[in-house]
Design an enzyme around this catalytic site. Structure first.
Site, PDB file in Angstrom:
ATOM      1  N   ASP A  47      17.707  26.284  40.163  1.00  0.00           N
ATOM      2  CA  ASP A  47      16.651  27.173  39.672  1.00  0.00           C
ATOM      3  C   ASP A  47      17.166  27.981  38.482  1.00  0.00           C
ATOM      4  O   ASP A  47      18.123  28.744  38.620  1.00  0.00           O
ATOM      5  CB  ASP A  47      16.242  28.134  40.799  1.00  0.00           C
ATOM      6  CG  ASP A  47      15.122  29.072  40.378  1.00  0.00           C
ATOM      7  OD1 ASP A  47      13.960  28.636  40.404  1.00  0.00           O
ATOM      8  OD2 ASP A  47      15.413  30.232  40.004  1.00  0.00           O
ATOM      9  N   TYR A  52      16.880  33.950  32.008  1.00  0.00           N
ATOM     10  CA  TYR A  52      18.282  34.010  32.443  1.00  0.00           C
ATOM     11  C   TYR A  52      19.264  33.699  31.315  1.00  0.00           C
ATOM     12  O   TYR A  52      20.478  33.858  31.467  1.00  0.00           O
ATOM     13  CB  TYR A  52      18.555  33.053  33.618  1.00  0.00           C
ATOM     14  CG  TYR A  52      17.681  33.239  34.833  1.00  0.00           C
ATOM     15  CD1 TYR A  52      16.873  34.368  34.983  1.00  0.00           C
ATOM     16  CD2 TYR A  52      17.637  32.291  35.845  1.00  0.00           C
ATOM     17  CE1 TYR A  52      16.061  34.529  36.095  1.00  0.00           C
ATOM     18  CE2 TYR A  52      16.832  32.455  36.963  1.00  0.00           C
ATOM     19  CZ  TYR A  52      16.035  33.567  37.073  1.00  0.00           C
ATOM     20  OH  TYR A  52      15.224  33.719  38.176  1.00  0.00           O
TER      21      TYR A  52
END
Ligand SMILES: NC(=O)c1ccc[n+]([C@@H]2O[C@H](COP(=O)([O-])OP(=O)(O)OC[C@H]3O[C@@H](n4cnc5c(N)ncnc54)[C@H](OP(=O)(O)O)[C@@H]3O)[C@@H](O)[C@H]2O)c1
Length: 282
Positions: A47, A52
């Protein structure tokens, strides 16, 4: 059951029952090394998200792993997400192209709207979510993602999408013992939307709870393993993150025991101790 045990999503795509989380692994080398360690230790589900800032390193780890493994791309399940600043039709389409350039894979298995537009920030939040979703459906129909879904959507956000041609396959929400989000989980599970648990370990906060410590001693497992098993037995896919290989291995070792109904209830009944502090409507 194993890390590769799959659950059918509402469009027929099959998702592995545990995923490897990569939030806060911004350092490229660390993101690459931990994702590769997860894949080498049997995880087949990773994931990530544009937010991020590690899609490139996750993608490199996937490609390098596949270049020496017997597994093929279709044996892995890779998720990314469109960030909330990119809400709306045009911006979402562009954000997806950036994600695909970064991650360097031919397709994603799952693409999620990371956070809903909410009445707290947007008077026209329902229409904004619908127009983001319209782009998601277009991306899905292009075949470059195998399934589409949402994250951090509560029941009222989901309701705005339930009449769409494609219904979300997944809702990824924060779930840990003490923060179970029963209403959203019930809505999803009764409408064929698979629930994924982000911060399943409460970012470490859940690991010193006496109820869980007692159960860990009883089953001869660690607290992290008890929590992840509890998710799995609730048909929820947990996404534990770690940059330490021994923990990556520990978090995958959850298939040799079963929590009794009575002990499942004990965890369900734990006093709420609060979430990470982020609500989509705040
Ligand atoms: N959709 C969203 O809005 C959203 C939000 C947050 C997270 N997520 C996803 O969900 C994933 C998991 O959530 P998270 O990273 O917030 O938290 P988490 O997985 O609940 O907890 C990660 C923390 O626990 C530690 N840890 C991991 N395994 C451990 C073990 N066996 N024993 C002791 N400590 C352990 C890790 O430390 P070390 O790394 O130092 O080992 C890290 O500090 C994310 O990585 C991301 O993929 C999604």
């Amino acid at each position: 059951m194993s890390l590769d045990t799959r659950i059918k999503l509402n469009n027929g795509t099959a998702i592995p029952c545990v995923g490897f989380g990569t939030y806060k692994i911004k350092d490229g080398n660390e993101a690459y090394a931990s994702t590769k360690a997860a894949l080498e230790n049997g995880y087949v589900h990773v994931d990530t998200a544009a937010f991020y800032e590690n899609e490139k390193y996750v993608g490199n780890a996937v490609k390098d792993f596949l270049s020496v493994s017997d597994l093929k791309r279709e044996d892995l399940f890779i998720t990314s997400k469109v960030w909330k600043t990119e809400a709306g039709y045009e911006k979402t389409l562009k954000a997806f192209e950036r994600t695909m350039d970064e991650i360097g894979l031919d397709y994603l298995d799952l693409y999620l709207i990371h956070w809903p537009s909410s009445y707290a920030f947007d008077d026209d939040w329902e229409n904004t979510n619908r127009s983001t979703w319209k782009a998601m459906m277009e991306i899905y129909k292009s075949g470059r993602v195998k399934a589409i879904g949402v994250s951090n959507f509560l029941t009222h956000h989901l309701n705005a999408l339930m009449e769409s041609e494609v219904i979300p396959a997944v809702d990824q929400i924060e779930i840990n013992p003490g923060f179970m989000q029963e209403e959203t989980v019930k809505f999803c599970q009764s409408n064929g939307i698979l629930v994924e648990a982000w911060s399943p370990l409460g970012r470490g906060k859940s690991l010193a709870h006496p109820v869980l410590e007692e159960l860990a001693a009883k089953y001869g497992k660690t607290v992290a393993q008890i929590i992840l098993r509890w998710d799995i037995q609730h048909d929820i896919v947990p996404l534990p993150k770690s940059v330490h290989e021994e923990r990556i291995i520990e978090n995958a070792d959850v298939f040799d025991f079963e929590i009794s109904d009575e002990d499942m209830n004990k965890i369900d009944d734990m006093e709420p101790y609060g979430n990470s502090g982020h609500s989509p409507d705040e």
